[in-house]
Design a protein around this motif. Structure first.
Motif, PDB file in Angstrom:
ATOM      1  N   LEU A 156       2.337  -0.855  -5.778  1.00  0.00           N
ATOM      2  CA  LEU A 156       3.434  -1.715  -5.337  1.00  0.00           C
ATOM      3  C   LEU A 156       4.476  -1.903  -6.438  1.00  0.00           C
ATOM      4  CD1 LEU A 156       1.746  -4.478  -3.146  1.00  0.00           C
ATOM      5  CD2 LEU A 156       2.808  -2.318  -2.452  1.00  0.00           C
ATOM      6  N   GLN A 157       4.029  -1.928  -7.696  1.00  0.00           N
ATOM      7  CA  GLN A 157       4.989  -1.989  -8.802  1.00  0.00           C
ATOM      8  C   GLN A 157       5.836  -0.717  -8.841  1.00  0.00           C
ATOM      9  OE1 GLN A 157       2.269  -2.680 -12.073  1.00  0.00           O
ATOM     10  NE2 GLN A 157       2.732  -4.871 -12.101  1.00  0.00           N
ATOM     11  N   LEU A 158       5.186   0.426  -8.580  1.00  0.00           N
ATOM     12  CA  LEU A 158       5.919   1.685  -8.523  1.00  0.00           C
ATOM     13  C   LEU A 158       6.947   1.643  -7.388  1.00  0.00           C
ATOM     14  CD1 LEU A 158       6.423   4.630  -9.316  1.00  0.00           C
ATOM     15  CD2 LEU A 158       4.542   5.273  -7.781  1.00  0.00           C
ATOM     16  N   ALA A 159       6.524   1.173  -6.204  1.00  0.00           N
ATOM     17  CA  ALA A 159       7.444   1.086  -5.069  1.00  0.00           C
ATOM     18  C   ALA A 159       8.626   0.177  -5.389  1.00  0.00           C
ATOM     19  CB  ALA A 159       6.694   0.579  -3.839  1.00  0.00           C
ATOM     20  N   ARG A 160       8.357  -0.946  -6.077  1.00  0.00           N
ATOM     21  CA  ARG A 160       9.425  -1.884  -6.424  1.00  0.00           C
ATOM     22  C   ARG A 160      10.427  -1.235  -7.385  1.00  0.00           C
ATOM     23  NH1 ARG A 160       6.363  -5.425  -8.041  1.00  0.00           N
ATOM     24  NH2 ARG A 160       6.178  -6.634  -6.111  1.00  0.00           N
ATOM     25  N   SER A 161       9.922  -0.518  -8.390  1.00  0.00           N
ATOM     26  CA  SER A 161      10.816   0.119  -9.360  1.00  0.00           C
ATOM     27  C   SER A 161      11.620   1.243  -8.717  1.00  0.00           C
ATOM     28  CB  SER A 161      10.011   0.656 -10.549  1.00  0.00           C
ATOM     29  OG  SER A 161       9.178   1.739 -10.161  1.00  0.00           O
ATOM     30  N   LEU A 162      11.036   1.924  -7.747  1.00  0.00           N
ATOM     31  CA  LEU A 162      11.766   2.986  -7.050  1.00  0.00           C
ATOM     32  C   LEU A 162      12.902   2.396  -6.220  1.00  0.00           C
ATOM     33  CD1 LEU A 162       8.815   5.288  -5.893  1.00  0.00           C
ATOM     34  CD2 LEU A 162      10.439   5.690  -7.757  1.00  0.00           C
ATOM     35  N   ARG A 163      12.631   1.258  -5.566  1.00  0.00           N
ATOM     36  CA  ARG A 163      13.687   0.593  -4.804  1.00  0.00           C
ATOM     37  C   ARG A 163      14.831   0.181  -5.740  1.00  0.00           C
ATOM     38  NH1 ARG A 163      11.977   2.599  -1.099  1.00  0.00           N
ATOM     39  NH2 ARG A 163      11.167   1.795   0.862  1.00  0.00           N
ATOM     40  N   ALA A 164      14.471  -0.369  -6.896  1.00  0.00           N
ATOM     41  CA  ALA A 164      15.491  -0.813  -7.853  1.00  0.00           C
ATOM     42  C   ALA A 164      16.325   0.354  -8.370  1.00  0.00           C
ATOM     43  CB  ALA A 164      14.825  -1.540  -9.019  1.00  0.00           C
ATOM     44  N   ALA A 165      15.700   1.545  -8.429  1.00  0.00           N
ATOM     45  CA  ALA A 165      16.401   2.733  -8.922  1.00  0.00           C
ATOM     46  C   ALA A 165      17.193   3.444  -7.827  1.00  0.00           C
ATOM     47  CB  ALA A 165      15.399   3.703  -9.548  1.00  0.00           C
ATOM     48  N   GLY A 166      17.161   2.883  -6.610  1.00  0.00           N
ATOM     49  CA  GLY A 166      17.957   3.462  -5.531  1.00  0.00           C
ATOM     50  C   GLY A 166      17.233   4.439  -4.634  1.00  0.00           C
ATOM     51  N   HIS A 167      15.926   4.583  -4.820  1.00  0.00           N
ATOM     52  CA  HIS A 167      15.141   5.446  -3.936  1.00  0.00           C
ATOM     53  C   HIS A 167      14.727   4.651  -2.704  1.00  0.00           C
ATOM     54  CE1 HIS A 167      14.786   8.742  -6.815  1.00  0.00           C
ATOM     55  NE2 HIS A 167      14.471   7.859  -7.753  1.00  0.00           N
ATOM     56  N   HIS A 168      14.996   5.184  -1.541  1.00  0.00           N
ATOM     57  CA  HIS A 168      14.669   4.479  -0.301  1.00  0.00           C
ATOM     58  C   HIS A 168      13.594   5.209   0.499  1.00  0.00           C
ATOM     59  CE1 HIS A 168      17.853   1.625  -1.015  1.00  0.00           C
ATOM     60  NE2 HIS A 168      18.689   2.636  -1.251  1.00  0.00           N
ATOM     61  N   THR A 169      12.731   5.889  -0.214  1.00  0.00           N
ATOM     62  CA  THR A 169      11.623   6.613   0.413  1.00  0.00           C
ATOM     63  C   THR A 169      10.650   5.635   1.056  1.00  0.00           C
ATOM     64  OG1 THR A 169      11.809   8.249  -1.362  1.00  0.00           O
ATOM     65  CG2 THR A 169       9.828   8.324  -0.016  1.00  0.00           C
ATOM     66  N   ASP A 170      10.230   5.941   2.279  1.00  0.00           N
ATOM     67  CA  ASP A 170       9.213   5.119   2.931  1.00  0.00           C
ATOM     68  C   ASP A 170       7.851   5.385   2.287  1.00  0.00           C
ATOM     69  OD1 ASP A 170      10.899   3.861   4.785  1.00  0.00           O
ATOM     70  OD2 ASP A 170      10.800   5.567   6.139  1.00  0.00           O
ATOM     71  N   VAL A 171       6.918   4.455   2.526  1.00  0.00           N
ATOM     72  CA  VAL A 171       5.612   4.525   1.869  1.00  0.00           C
ATOM     73  C   VAL A 171       4.502   4.299   2.885  1.00  0.00           C
ATOM     74  CG1 VAL A 171       4.070   3.481   0.142  1.00  0.00           C
ATOM     75  CG2 VAL A 171       6.528   3.698  -0.330  1.00  0.00           C
ATOM     76  N   ILE A 172       3.505   5.175   2.881  1.00  0.00           N
ATOM     77  CA  ILE A 172       2.216   4.891   3.506  1.00  0.00           C
ATOM     78  C   ILE A 172       1.239   4.669   2.361  1.00  0.00           C
ATOM     79  CG2 ILE A 172       0.285   5.797   4.855  1.00  0.00           C
ATOM     80  CD1 ILE A 172       2.237   7.239   6.627  1.00  0.00           C
ATOM     81  N   ALA A 173       0.717   3.446   2.270  1.00  0.00           N
ATOM     82  CA  ALA A 173      -0.163   3.084   1.166  1.00  0.00           C
ATOM     83  C   ALA A 173      -1.600   3.486   1.483  1.00  0.00           C
ATOM     84  CB  ALA A 173      -0.086   1.588   0.900  1.00  0.00           C
ATOM     85  N   VAL A 174      -2.266   4.051   0.494  1.00  0.00           N
ATOM     86  CA  VAL A 174      -3.661   4.462   0.614  1.00  0.00           C
ATOM     87  C   VAL A 174      -4.475   3.639  -0.377  1.00  0.00           C
ATOM     88  CG1 VAL A 174      -5.287   6.364   0.402  1.00  0.00           C
ATOM     89  CG2 VAL A 174      -2.979   6.797   1.268  1.00  0.00           C
ATOM     90  N   THR A 175      -5.485   2.933   0.105  1.00  0.00           N
ATOM     91  CA  THR A 175      -6.232   2.045  -0.783  1.00  0.00           C
ATOM     92  C   THR A 175      -7.588   1.709  -0.189  1.00  0.00           C
ATOM     93  OG1 THR A 175      -6.180  -0.121  -1.887  1.00  0.00           O
ATOM     94  CG2 THR A 175      -5.186   0.010   0.290  1.00  0.00           C
ATOM     95  N   SER A 176      -8.496   1.277  -1.043  1.00  0.00           N
ATOM     96  CA  SER A 176      -9.766   0.723  -0.587  1.00  0.00           C
ATOM     97  C   SER A 176      -9.734  -0.801  -0.625  1.00  0.00           C
ATOM     98  CB  SER A 176     -10.928   1.231  -1.458  1.00  0.00           C
ATOM     99  OG  SER A 176     -11.151   2.596  -1.217  1.00  0.00           O
ATOM    100  N   ALA A 177      -8.664  -1.372  -1.186  1.00  0.00           N
ATOM    101  CA  ALA A 177      -8.549  -2.832  -1.285  1.00  0.00           C
ATOM    102  C   ALA A 177      -8.270  -3.424   0.087  1.00  0.00           C
ATOM    103  CB  ALA A 177      -7.438  -3.205  -2.257  1.00  0.00           C
ATOM    104  N   ARG A 178      -8.857  -4.601   0.332  1.00  0.00           N
ATOM    105  CA  ARG A 178      -8.663  -5.280   1.621  1.00  0.00           C
ATOM    106  C   ARG A 178      -7.846  -6.552   1.469  1.00  0.00           C
ATOM    107  NH1 ARG A 178     -11.962  -0.769   2.001  1.00  0.00           N
ATOM    108  NH2 ARG A 178     -12.862  -0.572   4.084  1.00  0.00           N
ATOM    109  N   ASP A 179      -7.093  -6.694   0.367  1.00  0.00           N
ATOM    110  CA  ASP A 179      -6.363  -7.915   0.068  1.00  0.00           C
ATOM    111  C   ASP A 179      -5.109  -8.005   0.940  1.00  0.00           C
ATOM    112  OD1 ASP A 179      -5.053 -10.075  -0.968  1.00  0.00           O
ATOM    113  OD2 ASP A 179      -5.196  -9.443  -3.069  1.00  0.00           O
ATOM    114  N   LEU A 180      -5.093  -8.949   1.878  1.00  0.00           N
ATOM    115  CA  LEU A 180      -3.957  -9.064   2.797  1.00  0.00           C
ATOM    116  C   LEU A 180      -2.700  -9.569   2.094  1.00  0.00           C
ATOM    117  CD1 LEU A 180      -5.698 -10.412   6.023  1.00  0.00           C
ATOM    118  CD2 LEU A 180      -4.926  -8.091   5.525  1.00  0.00           C
TER     119      LEU A 180
END
Length: 231
Positions: A67-91
């Motif tokens: 999510l930190q990577l996604a945030r920095s990409l947004r700040a840099a002007g990248h508007h790529t969509d994301v499908i997140a892959v994880t084993s974490a269940r934190d809502l």
């Protein structure tokens, strides 16, 4: 699906899982894997070099949280969509991701069928263009991203039993046969093999024949180390 394929960058630090995800993406019509990255830094460099429409992004990378990577990409002007892959269940993480372009979550371990469903739904959502005629059309566009129910395991498999099989395999440093898993978990050998093969298909386990003194070789299954890391 017509037109240009949707370009996907796989971001996953586990090389075995990364290769499996690239293979999965390549099997879905209308999608193409344009590369893979094992760290956040590699992902940023790849995005500077290659046009990307969608990140298949593992959230637990060695150098940065997804999510930190996604945030920095947004700040840099990248508007790529994301499908997140994880084993974490934190809502809480799920809610945070909504504002950062995370359109779907896929929980590990998953099958090709699960990822295919998410990619197809994303393609349907992406294809929604023009002006909506009313609320119903807006609802239909958003509904394309939502699975009709929980991501289904293959028929006959259950989540609780899969967790028990996964736990048994993780604790077995030298691996287990289907018979060994059956005894540990309390299920039949045939059932144990089905769960183990599911884990192999998901890239979470490997298998290799072990030759004894007599008879046919037995398959020994081993958890792919490096996937735990709190995911």
């Amino acid at each position: 699906m017509s037109g240009e394929p949707i370009r996907v960058l796989v971001v996953e630090d586990d090389p075995v899982a990364a290769d499996a995800h690239v293979m999965y993406v390549g099997r879905v019509p209308g999608f193409v894997a344009v590369g893979k990255a094992h760290t956040g830094a590699e992902a940023r460099r790849a995005l500077e070099r290659t046009p990307v429409d969608l990140l298949l992004l593992d959230l637990h990378l060695p150098d940065v949280h997804g999510l930190q990577l996604a945030r920095s990409l947004r700040a840099a002007g990248h508007h790529t969509d994301v499908i997140a892959v994880t084993s974490a269940r934190d809502l809480t993480v799920v809610r945070e991701g909504v504002s950062l372009g995370v359109v779907q979550y896929v929980l590990k371990p998953f099958t090709f069928a699960t990822l295919r469903d998410r990619l197809v739904r994303y393609a349907e959502f992406r294809a929604s263009v023009g002006e909506a005629s009313g609320q119903d059309e807006v609802d239909r566009a958003l509904a394309a991203l939502r699975a009709p129910g929980p991501a289904a395991l293959p028929k006959g498999l259950s989540g609780p039993t899969l967790e028990r099989v996964t736990g048994a395999l993780r604790e077995a440093e030298d691996g287990l046969t289907a018979a060994g898993v059956a005894e540990t978990v309390g299920i039949s050998r045939i059932t144990a093999r089905r769960y183990l093969e599911h884990l192999v298909e998901a890239g979470r386990a490997g298998r290799a024949p072990v030759y004894g003194q007599v008879g046919r070789p037995e398959l020994v299954y081993r958890w792919v180390r490096g996937v735990e890391k709190g995911r």
